[in-house]
Design a protein around this motif. Structure first.
Motif, mmCIF file in Angstrom:
data_model
loop_
_atom_site.group_PDB
_atom_site.id
_atom_site.type_symbol
_atom_site.label_atom_id
_atom_site.label_comp_id
_atom_site.label_asym_id
_atom_site.label_seq_id
_atom_site.Cartn_x
_atom_site.Cartn_y
_atom_site.Cartn_z
ATOM 1 N N LYS A 169 -7.541 -0.623 6.265
ATOM 2 C CA LYS A 169 -7.845 -1.392 7.473
ATOM 3 C C LYS A 169 -6.936 -2.614 7.623
ATOM 4 C CE LYS A 169 -11.568 -4.168 5.378
ATOM 5 N NZ LYS A 169 -13.014 -4.495 5.453
ATOM 6 N N GLN A 170 -6.301 -3.052 6.535
ATOM 7 C CA GLN A 170 -5.343 -4.152 6.637
ATOM 8 C C GLN A 170 -3.995 -3.691 7.166
ATOM 9 O OE1 GLN A 170 -5.691 -5.304 2.456
ATOM 10 N NE2 GLN A 170 -6.557 -7.281 3.100
ATOM 11 N N LEU A 171 -3.749 -2.401 7.090
ATOM 12 C CA LEU A 171 -2.463 -1.849 7.517
ATOM 13 C C LEU A 171 -2.524 -1.199 8.890
ATOM 14 C CD1 LEU A 171 -1.588 -0.161 4.101
ATOM 15 C CD2 LEU A 171 -0.607 -2.285 4.984
ATOM 16 N N SER B 126 -4.636 -5.776 12.126
ATOM 17 C CA SER B 126 -3.927 -5.247 10.954
ATOM 18 C C SER B 126 -2.442 -5.567 11.059
ATOM 19 C CB SER B 126 -4.125 -3.734 10.852
ATOM 20 O OG SER B 126 -3.433 -3.076 11.906
ATOM 21 N N THR C 96 -2.728 2.846 -1.084
ATOM 22 C CA THR C 96 -4.009 2.230 -0.760
ATOM 23 C C THR C 96 -4.985 2.501 -1.904
ATOM 24 O OG1 THR C 96 -4.716 4.206 0.456
ATOM 25 C CG2 THR C 96 -3.665 2.437 1.722
#
Length: 507
Positions: A206-208, A213, A436
């Motif tokens: 979810k950060q990417l 993001s 991930t």
């Protein structure tokens, strides 16, 4: 997207001839056309059984009967498998106005060079002689091509001989990358990448990808169907190769996963060996390399006797996977790079017997087992690898590839699903990459092969150190060497397959 020079025979077998910008490839093209004609002639002959094991076969029973308006052949399929016509197909009786026959599964199939009819057939003897002569001519051409390939250098490399034509079973999807690979930084000599430091951490999916993001692009991949990623210069820089269509492949993966977990439990690993710049997991390595403080190329075999024994066991278990990465993936997608790696391996194993090749069917000099149990690499770059080379990675374990274990390619702004059992090739020396994280109940291991850039420097400097090499040069020679170093990155990139070449193969 489709490859050129790819032909499908009536047996379902697919052949692809590799062609490039060199004039030397004209010989290969002519040879390919000759072999295709030979096979088409063979399959058109009713006395030859063209079935290739494992290939789909479509047979027209009516085509084996004499054309006559008084005969109306009929047939029924009674079993699956490679069909074989009964005796009525070879010796139809003129007294029977409506002959019939059935298609059955034989046990076992007749050898390719044998005839389906009796030896008394007027065509059988001559056909066998012609086929044997063709086989001899093909073998002679392959040997000639092997001798030619062994003489090729970096600037004039050709595909490895032996089998000039790659079997490519499926079309490949395409993904466009936002950069050209030549924009990446490498050392001045062009033999290795540039060292870079990154914060030791993994990034959540979810950060990417998604709202708030880093705006990476998510690439869905089933881990089976092949895909390839092109840069802006239209070179294939990432190969998502998938898995072989092999009935025993799942068993190979199961044994490999069990062996890696067993090595993790039994190995002697220091704290430094578990927590390092690539992540928090133990590793084992085998092969040979140069660089990183070594004064000469040396073995990567573990010094600890327990770990050395574990690596020996892993070598036997991973032979099939290592062969797939090298001889079926790298050779199929990057034949010039495969040849360059092969030349290096042959040079070192012949001139420095103390350095051992991991597997006879692998052109990579080094192998690393990342033993998990939750292998998720930090963002890093393997700068000591040859920069225009590709590193092979196979993921293993039990995890959900939709939520975990993605491979992250930072300069390409891509996050790719990487299922267990899948294999990919990436330019690990110049593209920062990582994974991930996994869920608490998941396991992930990975197996990689690569080539150290220092080995190519040692080889091109006459199998000697840089100091010895440059001391033997005149001022003019040193200047010429610097000019060659400045071109090496560009020449190395020319080894990579281009979009046009892949389109030619897939047609």
């Amino acid at each position: 997207m489709n490859f050129s020079k790819l032909r499908q025979t009536r047996s379902g077998t697919i052949y692809a001839a590799y062609t490039g910008v060199n004039s030397d490839f004209a010989f290969e093209e002519a040879l390919f056309e000759s072999i295709v004609r030979d096979r088409e002639e063979d399959y058109a002959d009713p006395f030859v059984n063209p079935t290739v094991p494992g290939s789909p076969t479509v047979t027209s029973p009516a085509s084996t009967l004499p054309s006559s308006s008084s005969i109306s052949p009929s047939f029924s399929v009674t079993a699956s498998g490679p069909p074989e016509l009964n005796s009525t197909a070879c010796s139809p009786s003129s007294s029977s106005p409506s002959p019939s026959f059935s298609v059955t599964a034989p046990a076992p199939r007749a050898p390719r060079n044998s005839t389906a009819c009796s030896a008394s057939s007027p065509f059988s003897k001559d056909l066998l002689q012609r086929k044997q002569q063709k086989q001899k001519e093909k073998s002679k051409m392959r040997r000639q091509q092997q001798r030619l390939a062994n003489k090729m250098s970096l600037t004039n490399a050709t595909p490895v001989a032996g089998n000039l034509f790659t079997k490519i079973a499926r079309k490949s999807a395409t993904v466009a990358a936002p950069i050209a690979l030549e924009a990446c930084e490498v050392a001045k000599s062009g033999f290795v990448g540039r060292k870079a430091a990154f914060t030791p951490r993994v990034f959540l999916l979810k950060q990417l990808v998604g709202p708030s993001s880093l705006n990476f692009r998510l690439v869905r991949w089933d881990g089976i169907s092949p895909m390839h990623i092109f840069d802006r210069s239209r070179r294939a820089i990432v190969i998502l190769a998938g898995q072989p269509r092999d009935s025993g492949w799942l068993e190979v993966l199961s044994q490999a996963t069990s062996a890696m977990n067993d090595a993790r439990l039994r190995g002697n690993f220091s704290t430094q060996a578990i927590d390092h710049s690539r992540g928090r997991f133990p590793t084992l390595a085998r092969g040979f390399a140069h660089g990183g403080g070594r004064t000469e190329p040396s073995s990567q075999r573990p010094r600890d006797s327990v770990n050395a024994g574990l690596v020996d066991g892993l070598l036997s278990v991973f032979q099939r996977i290592a062969s797939f990465q090298s001889q079926e993936v790298l050779y199929a997608w990057q034949p010039r790079l495969h040849q360059y790696f092969s030349k290096m391996i042959q040079t070192f194993t012949s001139q420095q017997p103390g350095l051992e090749q991991n597997w006879p069917r692998s052109v990579f000099s080094s192998a690393v087992w990342n033993l998990g149990p939750q292998t998720a690499c930090y963002k890093h770059v393997d700068f000591a690898n040859v920069p225009f080379g590709l590193c092979a990675i196979t993921a293993l374990g039990s995890f959900n590839p939709i939520t975990s274990g993605h491979i992250v390619l930072w300069r390409l702004n891509l996050v790719i699903e990487f299922p267990p059992g899948a294999t990919a090739l990436i330019p690990s020396a110049v593209i920062p990459h990582g994974n991930t994280p996994l869920q608490s109940d998941e396991t992930r291991f990975s197996f990689t092969q690569y080539c150290s850039g220092g080995l190519f420097r040692w080889m091109e400097h006459g199998m000697q150190s840089d100091r010895t090499y440059f001391e033997s040069l005149s001022d003019d020679d040193i200047l010429a060497n610097r000019e060659k170093d400045a071109r090496r990155w560009e020449l190395g990139l020319s080894l990579l397959t281009t979009e046009k070449e892949l389109e030619e193969k897939m047609k």
